[in-house]
Structures are given as C-alpha cells and as structure tokens.
Design an enzyme around this catalytic site. Structure first.
Site, PDB file in Angstrom:
ATOM      1  N   LYS A 169       1.069  -1.292  -0.133  1.00 11.88           N
ATOM      2  CA  LYS A 169      -0.092   0.056   0.258  1.00 11.88           C
ATOM      3  C   LYS A 169       0.969   0.820  -0.157  1.00 11.88           C
ATOM      4  O   LYS A 169       1.768   1.895   0.761  1.00 11.88           O
ATOM      5  CB  LYS A 169      -0.789   0.527   1.371  1.00 11.88           C
ATOM      6  CG  LYS A 169      -1.949   1.489   1.252  1.00 11.88           C
ATOM      7  CD  LYS A 169      -2.215   1.676   2.303  1.00 11.88           C
ATOM      8  CE  LYS A 169      -1.155   2.654   3.025  1.00 11.88           C
ATOM      9  NZ  LYS A 169      -1.739   3.940   2.315  1.00 11.88           N
ATOM     10  N   GLY A 202      -5.035   4.934   4.772  1.00 12.61           N
ATOM     11  CA  GLY A 202      -4.382   4.251   5.553  1.00 12.61           C
ATOM     12  C   GLY A 202      -5.352   3.608   6.863  1.00 12.61           C
ATOM     13  O   GLY A 202      -5.183   2.980   7.555  1.00 12.61           O
ATOM     14  N   VAL A 205      -7.321   0.282   3.985  1.00  4.56           N
ATOM     15  CA  VAL A 205      -6.235  -0.360   3.780  1.00  4.56           C
ATOM     16  C   VAL A 205      -4.892  -0.378   4.626  1.00  4.56           C
ATOM     17  O   VAL A 205      -4.988  -1.340   4.250  1.00  4.56           O
ATOM     18  CB  VAL A 205      -5.999   0.353   2.309  1.00  4.56           C
ATOM     19  CG1 VAL A 205      -4.651  -0.855   1.552  1.00  4.56           C
ATOM     20  CG2 VAL A 205      -6.972   0.135   1.284  1.00  4.56           C
ATOM     21  N   GLU A 244      10.066   2.422  10.781  1.00  2.83           N
ATOM     22  CA  GLU A 244      10.673   3.493  10.810  1.00  2.83           C
ATOM     23  C   GLU A 244       9.761   4.253  11.080  1.00  2.83           C
ATOM     24  O   GLU A 244       8.594   4.846   9.908  1.00  2.83           O
ATOM     25  CB  GLU A 244      11.467   3.290   8.885  1.00  2.83           C
ATOM     26  CG  GLU A 244      12.898   3.940   9.339  1.00  2.83           C
ATOM     27  CD  GLU A 244      12.438   5.282   8.827  1.00  2.83           C
ATOM     28  OE1 GLU A 244      11.943   6.106   9.160  1.00  2.83           O
ATOM     29  OE2 GLU A 244      12.015   5.319   7.246  1.00  2.83           O
ATOM     30  N   CYS A 278      12.871  12.153   7.325  1.00  4.93           N
ATOM     31  CA  CYS A 278      13.089  11.517   9.317  1.00  4.93           C
ATOM     32  C   CYS A 278      14.125  11.660   9.766  1.00  4.93           C
ATOM     33  O   CYS A 278      13.639  12.146  11.126  1.00  4.93           O
ATOM     34  CB  CYS A 278      12.123  10.658   9.067  1.00  4.93           C
ATOM     35  SG  CYS A 278      13.134   8.999   7.883  1.00  4.93           S
ATOM     36  N   GLU A 378       7.939  16.681  15.794  1.00  5.42           N
ATOM     37  CA  GLU A 378       9.228  16.784  14.289  1.00  5.42           C
ATOM     38  C   GLU A 378       7.919  17.300  13.640  1.00  5.42           C
ATOM     39  O   GLU A 378       7.444  17.164  13.207  1.00  5.42           O
ATOM     40  CB  GLU A 378       8.479  14.700  13.773  1.00  5.42           C
ATOM     41  CG  GLU A 378       9.163  14.732  12.026  1.00  5.42           C
ATOM     42  CD  GLU A 378       9.316  13.683  11.648  1.00  5.42           C
ATOM     43  OE1 GLU A 378      10.331  12.675  11.345  1.00  5.42           O
ATOM     44  OE2 GLU A 378       8.034  12.681  12.621  1.00  5.42           O
TER      45      GLU A 378
END
Length: 474
Positions: A169, A202, A205, A244, A278, A378
């Site tokens: 996906k 999200g 699926v 991750e 990231c 973040e």
C-alpha cells in the site's frame, strides 16, 4: 495520468467498490491525476493471491530470483526519468533532486538486495545441527509520501529477494510512482500473486493489512502515532512488525569544528527534501560562544536556496506535499516565535516570489531551548532549531533528551572525539563529519523511532524466519 486499477494476482483489476481520489500537484494546487481508494475486500483479494503464490515462490532458486531482480533493475533504469518526473509532480521534489536522489536511491535498494542475495548463506551448520533461514511469508508493506519510491524499494526489494510475497500500500498522497513501479515488476515476469498493489488510505487499507490474519509480517514507515496503531492491530495475530517511524535528530557541532562550514552543511542537510525527511538533523547543537558565527552562517546557507518550480533543474527546494502539511509547519513556526526563540531566517507565510503552491519559507530559529515545541516535535518541513550548550556532556544530554532515536550527526576535526560522542548517542545511525549515505549499512531507530532495520543484510534478514534442524549428521 489517471490510474484507477490495482495490481493483483499478476493483472490490473478493477477495485471492488470504485472510489476515485484526486492527486494534487503541490506546486500548483491543481488535480493532475486520479486513483482509486481500496477497501478491505481489495486487500483480502490481494492477500489470497499472495498466499497462493507463496509456497512455489519461496522454493525458487537464488539464480531465478536474481534473474527477476536484475530485470526489475533494468526496467527501473530504463524508466528512471519518468519515475523522477512523476515524483516531482506528485510530491513536489525538485526534478534534479528527484532524479539524482529520489529515483536513484530507490534503484540502489534493488541493486543492494541482489548483491546480498547472491552470496547469502541461507543454511549454516551450528553445533550439532543446521540453522536455516526461510522467507517469512506474505508481507504487508505500508509506505509514506515523502520518499515515495525509495521506501517502496527498501521494502519490496528484500522481500522479493528472500522469497516472500507482497501486498503493497503506497501513500495515497503520492501514489503514481509506485504504480509505474508495478508496471516494471509486471514486465519483469514475476509469477502472478508474488507482488500485489492496492491503493488506499491508512484507516481502511492500511488497517486491513495490519490486522489481516493472512499476512505474516507488516513493514511500516510513517509517523510514530500511526506506527503504534499498526502494532496494536498486528498484535492479535502475533505477526512480525518492522517500523521506521519519526525522528528529531541532533547535529552536534563540537567546539573544534569549522563553525561556518559545518553550520552551512547542517542547514542544507536539514532542508533535504524540503525538510520532509525522517532523519533530518533538525536540532543543531552549537557551543554557546559560537552563537553569532553560527547565526551568520545559517543566514548565508538559507540565502543560497533556490525556491521555485520543481520542474526547473535549477530549483533546489520545492513545495511541501499538501495543504495539511503546510498548515502544520506554519503552526509550528508560529509556536517557535510565541515561545521566544530568535528568528534567524525565514518565518511564517509563503515566500515572496510564490503566489500558489504549498511553499514554506526556509526557517532557522536560534536560542531554542530543549523544552520548546519546535525542539521536541517532528516538524517535517524546512525548519531548523539551533540550541546552545556549554559542555560536551550537556550536548550529549540534550541530543538524547527526545523520545526519538533515528539518527544523529557529530562534527569535529578530531575523528576519535567525534566517534566517542557518537557512541553515546541513543540513535540507530550516526553520521560523522558529513559522511555520505551508505545503502549497505543498517537504517532504523531506537526508542519511538521504531524497531527492525532496513538496507543491506540487516534489512534482508527482517524478511527471514530462523529454523533449527537437529539430528542431521550428513
């Protein structure tokens, strides 16, 4: 560029319940393509195909799998300009960066998987028995929008190399490069059902993949909050989960480093992919006595950035991916101002030369304290926080004072000193003195930055189970 079908069981098929979704060009804010959003029924169809394909594919020889990987690599190289341009359109990555980094690094993962596969010891004698490593099974792969093809490749390549079958996906925000990649896989001639792709969001699926009893492993890249949700859904079937997740990486500039050169380098590293990265070094730690020199160098670095049309080869920074991301970054810039950080460069609002698109002014804050929101959350945009320290011990403590632990950076003229500091950082990957990316070394995080590793042999082994055979004397 409409692509309303899914790739399931070796063919392009209609969704069970077609629900079109617009794909926006973030530089123009205009729709330029449509995809379909999938359902649990589509996921189930893909999983069934992958389960049927797994027993035979798991038994294929290393030579056969290498042949398929090499065909994918050849197809990837042939279509690299098209893949790069598609990523520029779907998520705003400047065409030069999309070509030299986004698409090329994705290709690297297939080359690396082939390299590892060629010599990997799937069986070895240990004590009085044999240890076998076998493909884990059907893998559900959920990937993000910021490196849309790189993250697809970093998961699909080792999964296929080890003998697993796949249900992918990609992000619904930047899905088109993954659909082009599916064409490459199809043309490589993999058996039907080995690779499957279902588009979708999200909550539908992604959650169907995480919870599906027919999936043996989920590999997820995305936010920490979404990763927690995936892990909880996967727990009921005790499937392996590799994640991750987020990062808030510190860049420690020690007092013997060249302050101007390292700050300029650090600003540009923070702004890689418009800050939508990231592992970006978003917290720069400088000796307190070098404050003014650091601020001056940061302004110089910002002045060198070329904002503009991402299809222009001279552009070095494009827009953020979406309106939602733009608004999030604007709110965090305002929070930095409200909490008393010194605005060194940039600020709120669009850059002066832009009238449309989700462009953000490259921003640097100084005099940031560890408790400020911009030092803890973040941001995922071109926003750098500069924090000051008085001792090496304090710098290490500040760097580790975060729930994240994806990456770290250390700058010093003394490599041994840099190494000693790096050893104490609670992060899964540490770059010393501007070291370049290395696709063979493991990538992954400590703490809330995830678990498991990608890239090279460590990423390869995430897709293998370990079996001990006792009583074999041959």
């Amino acid at each position: 560029m409409d692509s309303l079908k899914f790739y399931i069981d070796g063919a392009w098929v209609q969704p069970a319940s077609p629900t079109p979704l617009s794909v926006l060009n973030p530089a123009t804010e205009e729709t330029f393509a449509h995809i379909s959003l999938g359902t649990r029924q589509d996921v189930d169809r893909a999983v069934q195909a992958a389960r049927r394909a797994f027993p035979a594919y798991a038994e294929t020889s290393v030579t056969q799998r290498l042949d398929w990987l090499n065909k994918i690599i050849a197809g990837f190289k042939a279509r690299l300009p098209e893949l790069a341009r598609t990523m520029t359109l779907e998520m705003g990555s400047p065409i030069t960066f999309a070509t030299e980094r986004q698409a090329t690094v994705a290709l690297f993962h297939f080359e690396e998987a082939a390299r590892v596969l060629a010599d990997y010891p799937f069986e070895e004698r240990m004590g009085k028995g044999i240890v076998r490593r076998e493909p884990i099974g059907v893998c559900g792969l959920i990937t993000p929008w910021n490196w849309p093809l790189n993250q697809v490749a970093s998961k699909v390549a080792p999964a296929l190399a080890t003998g697993c079958t796949v249900v992918l996906k990609p992000s619904e925000i930047a899905p088109l490069s993954a659909l082009l990649f599916a064409q490459i896989v199809h043309e490589a001639g993999l058996p039907a059902g080995v690779f499957n792709l279902v588009n979708g969001d999200g909550p539908t699926v992604g959650e169907a993949i995480a919870s599906h009893p027919g999936i043996d492993m989920v590999s997820f890249t995305g936010s920490t909050a979404a990763g927690v949700r995936v892990a909880k859904l996967a727990a009921d079937t005790v499937k392996r989960v590799a994640q991750e997740l987020g990062g808030k990486s510190a860049n420690i500039i020690l007092d013997d480093a060249d302050i101007k050169a390292t700050v300029i380098q650090g600003v540009h590293a923070c702004y890689t992919n418009a800050g939508q990265n990231c592992q970006s070094p978003t917290r720069m730690l400088i000796p307190r006595a070098r404050r003014e020199a650091a601020f001056e160098a940061a302004r110089e670095a910002v002045a060198a950035i070329r904002l503009g049309d991402p299809l222009d080869p001279a552009t070095t920074m494009g827009p953020l991916v979406s309106q939602a991301q733009y608004e999030k970054v604007q709110a965090l810039i305002r929070s930095g101002q409200d909490e008393g950080a010194t605005l060194v460069a940039g600020g709120t609002g669009r850059p002066a030369q832009t009238t449309r698109g989700y462009y953000v002014r490259p921003t640097v804050f100084g005099d940031v304290t560890p408790q400020m929101l911009i030092a803890r959350e973040e941001i995922f945009g071109p926003v750098l926080s500069i924090l000051s320290y008085d001792s090496e011990e304090e710098a290490i403590a500040i760097a580790n004072d975060t729930p994240f632990g994806l990456a770290g950076f250390v700058q010093s003229k003394d490599p041994r000193r840099a190494r000693a500091v790096a050893n104490r950082l609670r992060a899964g990957r540490v770059y010393l003195n501007g070291a370049p990316f290395d696709r063979s070394l493991p990538f992954g995080g400590y703490k809330q930055s995830g678990n498991g590793r990608e890239f090279g042999v460590f990423g390869f082994e995430e897709y293998l189970e370990v079996k001990a055979l006792l009583g074999w004397e041959a």
